[in-house]
Write an enzyme that holds these catalytic residues in place. Structure first.
Site: not given
Length: 383
Positions: A130-131, A133, A249
């Site tokens: 997951i890109g 933060s 998510e």
């Protein structure tokens, strides 16, 4: 004012049939000694397990058959997810791809991306990170500074991402980057890209947790070229897409079953004759868990109907985080046992040790509780 859209409906027969199927698969895996429940979790990366789970039909369950999926309902997938978590199965190699990246690509990706990636996800052969933060931005996704600039039929990305689970082992990153002007609300100019983590210009730096375990990473992009076909959705629609993705998510049972094995081990350690305090506290936790399972199943129904349940998903995660943080605290009060990570032969002590170290992160991943409560308040028209 909007109200919550939770419902209390029995699970369909298809879902209960899926429960029997996955339990048989997990029993066979345990009998073969392929994983130890109290030593693994859904973030544990085990490529072999993911391939076997996929071959048995438990990855890509809701995907179209044209892309290698099984076209089963979201509720059937919910039950399988629930059972995998309860068993402590090592699902990390397929978890993110199956939970959110694959569905996001299916809904908004190009046909080229779908054909290239979705069948591999369904075979348990393709891992995603997951890109979202970034360093210095916390949970404020509108503060994204990683930038992509168009160069012909490619985009060139520069910047960094942080807290990227299993990026050192994943194949792709679904990254949110800035491609244009932020606008007054800072939500503009954001776009999602599928980034090949083997591409030139990418470096991954490990972030070790308190136990020395390597799961989190910081990912750096230096002139990383991404083909136009790997853009997800239209340019500038990233904020809406990432909000939709977060519903996948935040709403699943992984947001309140991370320490389920500790609860099971605690009940086993207490035994069939608990004292009054142990009975009351254990009963309270089990009641909370039952309510959370019902809420999460309700969100799965909404997703099945094509609804984006952003507010409901945020509530499930917020209430679920309270439960997750409480389990190790209650365990320490009920049993005078010191946690250990290497207590061979003492599964309760090991589970308590692992959960105690990881529990502080439960309220951070997927959005802090402060952010979640802001989402809930805004969605209900309270701010």
């Amino acid at each position: 004012m909007q109200s919550f859209r939770f419902s209390a409906e029995p699970l369909p027969q298809e879902a209960e049939a899926a429960r029997a199927e996955v339990r048989a698969f997990l029993d066979a895996e345990l009998a073969a000694g392929r994983f130890i429940p109290h030593r693994t979790s859904w973030t544990t990366f085990d490529a072999g397990f993911s391939r076997r789970a996929a071959a048995a039909g438990f990855v890509g369950m809701t995907m179209p058959k044209a892309y290698g999926g099984h076209e089963r309902s979201g509720l059937a997938r919910f039950v399988v997810t629930e059972e995998m978590l309860a068993a402590g199965a090592p699902c990390g190699a397929h978890w993110i791809a199956d939970r959110q990246s694959g569905p996001q690509i299916l809904r908004h990706g190009t046909e080229e991306a779908k054909r290239a990636i979705l069948p591999r996800i369904c075979r348990g052969e393709c891992a995603f990170g997951i890109g979202m933060s970034e360093p210095g931005s916390g949970s404020d996704l509108a503060a994204v500074r990683t930038r992509a600039v168009r160069d012909g039929q490619e985009w060139v990305i520069d910047g960094s991402k942080i807290w990227t689970t299993n990026a050192h082992q994943a194949d792709y990153l679904l990254a949110l980057v800035r491609t244009g002007d932020a606008g007054p609300d800072r939500h503009g100019g954001l776009t999602q890209f599928i980034v090949d983590l083997a591409a030139p210009g990418i470096s991954v730096r490990p972030i070790l947790d308190l136990s020395g375990h390597h799961e989190f990473n910081e990912v750096f992009f230096t002139n990383v070229r991404v083909p136009e076909a790997m853009m997800v959705g239209a340019e500038g629609t990233g904020w809406d897409l990432v909000t939709e993705e977060l519903a996948f998510e935040r709403s699943g049972p992984d947001r309140f079953l991370s320490d389920y094995r500790l609860l099971v081990e605690m009940v086993g350690r207490i035994g069939p004759e608990p004292d009054r305090f142990q009975a009351v506290e254990t009963g309270r936790l089990v009641a909370q868990l039952a309510a959370l399972l019902g809420m999460s199943a309700s969100v799965a129904r909404l997703l099945d109907r094509g609804v984006v349940p952003g507010v409901e998903a945020a509530l499930v995660k917020d209430v679920g985080n309270s439960f997750e943080r409480e389990v190790p605290e209650v365990a320490r009060r009920l049993l005078a046992v010191e946690p250990r990570l290497d207590a061979t032969g003492d599964s309760y002590r090991e589970a308590l040790g692992l959960t105690t170290l990881r529990a502080p992160s439960f309220t951070l991943r997927g959005g802090t509780r402060e952010i979640l409560r802001s989402v809930i308040a805004r969605g209900l028209g309270l701010r």
